[in-house]
Design a protein around this motif. Structure first.
Motif, short mmCIF file in Angstrom:
data_model
loop_
_atom_site.label_atom_id
_atom_site.label_comp_id
_atom_site.label_asym_id
_atom_site.label_seq_id
_atom_site.Cartn_x
_atom_site.Cartn_y
_atom_site.Cartn_z
N GLN A 91 103.77 -6.26 31.94
CA GLN A 91 104.23 -7.59 32.56
C GLN A 91 104.44 -6.96 33.67
O GLN A 91 104.33 -7.79 35.17
CB GLN A 91 104.95 -8.55 31.93
CG GLN A 91 104.28 -8.80 30.81
CD GLN A 91 105.02 -9.54 30.27
OE1 GLN A 91 106.30 -9.02 29.61
NE2 GLN A 91 105.11 -11.14 29.27
N GLN A 92 105.77 -5.95 34.00
CA GLN A 92 105.86 -5.46 35.01
C GLN A 92 105.33 -4.72 35.10
O GLN A 92 105.37 -4.34 37.04
CB GLN A 92 107.47 -4.40 34.68
CG GLN A 92 108.04 -6.20 34.00
CD GLN A 92 109.54 -4.82 33.36
OE1 GLN A 92 109.51 -3.36 33.21
NE2 GLN A 92 110.53 -5.39 33.46
N ARG A 93 104.11 -3.99 35.22
CA ARG A 93 103.07 -2.67 35.88
C ARG A 93 102.48 -2.94 36.18
O ARG A 93 101.38 -2.36 37.60
CB ARG A 93 103.29 -1.45 35.39
CG ARG A 93 104.92 -0.94 35.18
CD ARG A 93 104.58 0.76 34.05
NE ARG A 93 103.81 1.28 34.64
CZ ARG A 93 103.33 2.38 34.24
NH1 ARG A 93 104.36 2.89 32.47
NH2 ARG A 93 102.57 3.19 34.35
N VAL A 94 101.75 -3.58 35.70
CA VAL A 94 99.65 -4.73 35.79
C VAL A 94 99.60 -5.61 36.52
O VAL A 94 99.00 -5.87 37.79
CB VAL A 94 99.01 -4.01 34.65
CG1 VAL A 94 98.00 -5.34 35.00
CG2 VAL A 94 99.24 -3.22 33.97
N LEU A 95 100.93 -6.65 36.39
CA LEU A 95 100.42 -8.04 36.35
C LEU A 95 101.30 -8.90 37.60
O LEU A 95 102.28 -8.12 37.78
CB LEU A 95 100.86 -8.89 35.59
CG LEU A 95 100.09 -8.43 34.52
CD1 LEU A 95 100.44 -9.51 32.37
CD2 LEU A 95 98.93 -9.03 34.39
N ASP A 96 100.96 -10.01 37.71
CA ASP A 96 101.76 -10.57 39.12
C ASP A 96 100.97 -11.92 38.41
O ASP A 96 100.97 -12.25 37.53
CB ASP A 96 101.02 -10.18 39.83
CG ASP A 96 99.67 -10.54 40.84
OD1 ASP A 96 98.89 -11.52 39.98
OD2 ASP A 96 99.17 -10.22 41.17
N ASP A 97 101.86 -13.22 38.99
CA ASP A 97 102.11 -14.32 39.18
C ASP A 97 101.09 -15.08 38.81
O ASP A 97 100.54 -16.09 38.20
CB ASP A 97 102.96 -15.46 40.28
CG ASP A 97 104.30 -15.11 39.48
OD1 ASP A 97 104.64 -14.41 39.09
OD2 ASP A 97 105.15 -15.03 40.78
N HIS A 98 99.70 -14.67 39.63
CA HIS A 98 98.40 -15.16 39.91
C HIS A 98 96.94 -14.29 39.33
O HIS A 98 96.52 -14.56 39.26
CB HIS A 98 98.22 -15.43 40.79
CG HIS A 98 97.77 -14.45 41.85
ND1 HIS A 98 97.02 -12.93 41.61
CD2 HIS A 98 98.82 -14.06 43.05
CE1 HIS A 98 97.52 -12.29 42.52
NE2 HIS A 98 98.68 -12.47 43.39
N THR A 99 97.44 -13.42 38.17
CA THR A 99 96.83 -12.76 37.00
C THR A 99 96.92 -12.61 35.63
O THR A 99 97.92 -12.91 34.56
CB THR A 99 96.67 -11.26 37.80
OG1 THR A 99 96.61 -10.97 39.21
CG2 THR A 99 96.18 -9.95 36.84
N ALA A 100 95.92 -12.69 35.26
CA ALA A 100 95.93 -12.53 33.48
C ALA A 100 95.37 -11.38 32.85
O ALA A 100 94.07 -11.27 33.40
CB ALA A 100 95.55 -13.86 32.70
N VAL A 101 95.91 -9.96 32.08
CA VAL A 101 95.17 -9.76 31.28
C VAL A 101 94.14 -10.33 29.86
O VAL A 101 95.30 -10.87 29.18
CB VAL A 101 95.62 -7.79 31.37
CG1 VAL A 101 94.34 -7.72 30.04
CG2 VAL A 101 96.47 -7.86 32.62
#
Length: 275
Positions: A91-101
């Motif tokens: 969540q901290q290293r890959v994602l921002d508020d508009h992205t989902a894995v």
């Protein structure tokens, strides 16, 4: 995207694996395949026990090789043998508020879609691998060759697959326009962009279909752990002398062996060269 990472010098495409490690990796992989085949063909309990013991020994050798690869070729190891990240690290290293894995796991009896956002983790049960694989297998011919017969198949299957593997997560993804997709099994053969988010009946105008691509941007990743490793700043700075580029755009100006022209290939290569 991958081009951004290349442009920033974070992936050294010329740095592979030391030759002796590559040879050991290949030999271990071949031996593992042989033992697994023998295990499948075991006809007695003694043979089964022998193959399981061989797998345990191979696992110990893999772990030793893995440690040596991480020590000697850390950039290769980040991609080939990534260290799994915790949920918080993803969540901290890959994602921002508009992205989902989106991580898919296809199982023999049931499958699961995990959706990771910057604030939460969700899981959605899906049908078994065989059921999903059958839909993908039927959709592929409709994507590869357009005809009167395959168009109805495409319109039906593209929506059915969306309903099967993505619609359960639609509420979670409603405000996540950027998707990072880690497929599994048959889903590696599925271009998610071509899925249809609404039923369309017998509509023939392909230019106006509700493709998934109209709602989301999509990128495919091996895993969130691999992506995080690629995004980490590389150790040291790229050598200033590394300015050479070899690139080929063979279809830029004429048709070759029955292939149609790809005029954008020349523009693409030129853009990469400027980077």
């Amino acid at each position: 995207g991958m081009l951004d990472l290349l442009a920033e010098g974070r992936i050294d495409v010329s740095q592979g694996l030391d030759s002796d490690l590559r040879q050991r990796e290949r030999e271990l992989s071949d031996e593992l395949s042989r033992v697994q085949r023998n295990l499948l063909n075991s006809k007695t309990p003694d043979q089964t026990r022998e193959m399981h013991a061989a797998l345990d020994r191979l696992d110990e050798r893999w772990q030793a090789l893995d440690s040596e690869i991480h020590a000697r070729n850390p950039r290769y190891a980040q991609v080939r043998y990534p260290t799994p990240l915790t949920l918080r690290e993803i969540q901290q290293r890959v994602l921002d508020d508009h992205t989902a894995v989106l991580e898919f796991f296809l199982g023999e009896k049931t499958s699961v879609l995990f959706v990771v956002t910057s604030t939460a983790l969700y899981s959605f049960p899906l049908p078994a691998a065989d059921a999903i694989g059958e839909l993908v297998r039927r959709l592929r011919p409709a994507l590869e060759k357009d005809s009167i017969l395959t168009r109805d198949d495409y319109l039906d299957l593209a929506y059915k697959l969306y309903q099967t593997i993505l619609a359960p997560a639609s509420k979670v993804l409603a405000n996540k326009p950027d998707l990072l997709i880690a497929p599994d099994g048959a889903l590696y053969y599925l271009p998610f962009e071509t899925l249809l988010t609404e039923p369309v009946g017998q509509r023939r105008d392909f230019s106006s279909l509700p493709y998934l691509l109209r709602s989301f941007s999509m990128a495919y990743i091996p895993s969130a752990s691999v992506l995080a490793g690629l995004r980490d700043p590389r150790q040291g700075s790229p050598a200033e002398t590394r300015t050479q580029l070899a690139a080929f755009a063979p279809f830029a100006s004429s048709s070759i062996d029955g292939f149609q022209r790809l005029p954008a290939s020349l523009r693409e290569v030129s853009g990469i060269a400027r980077l």
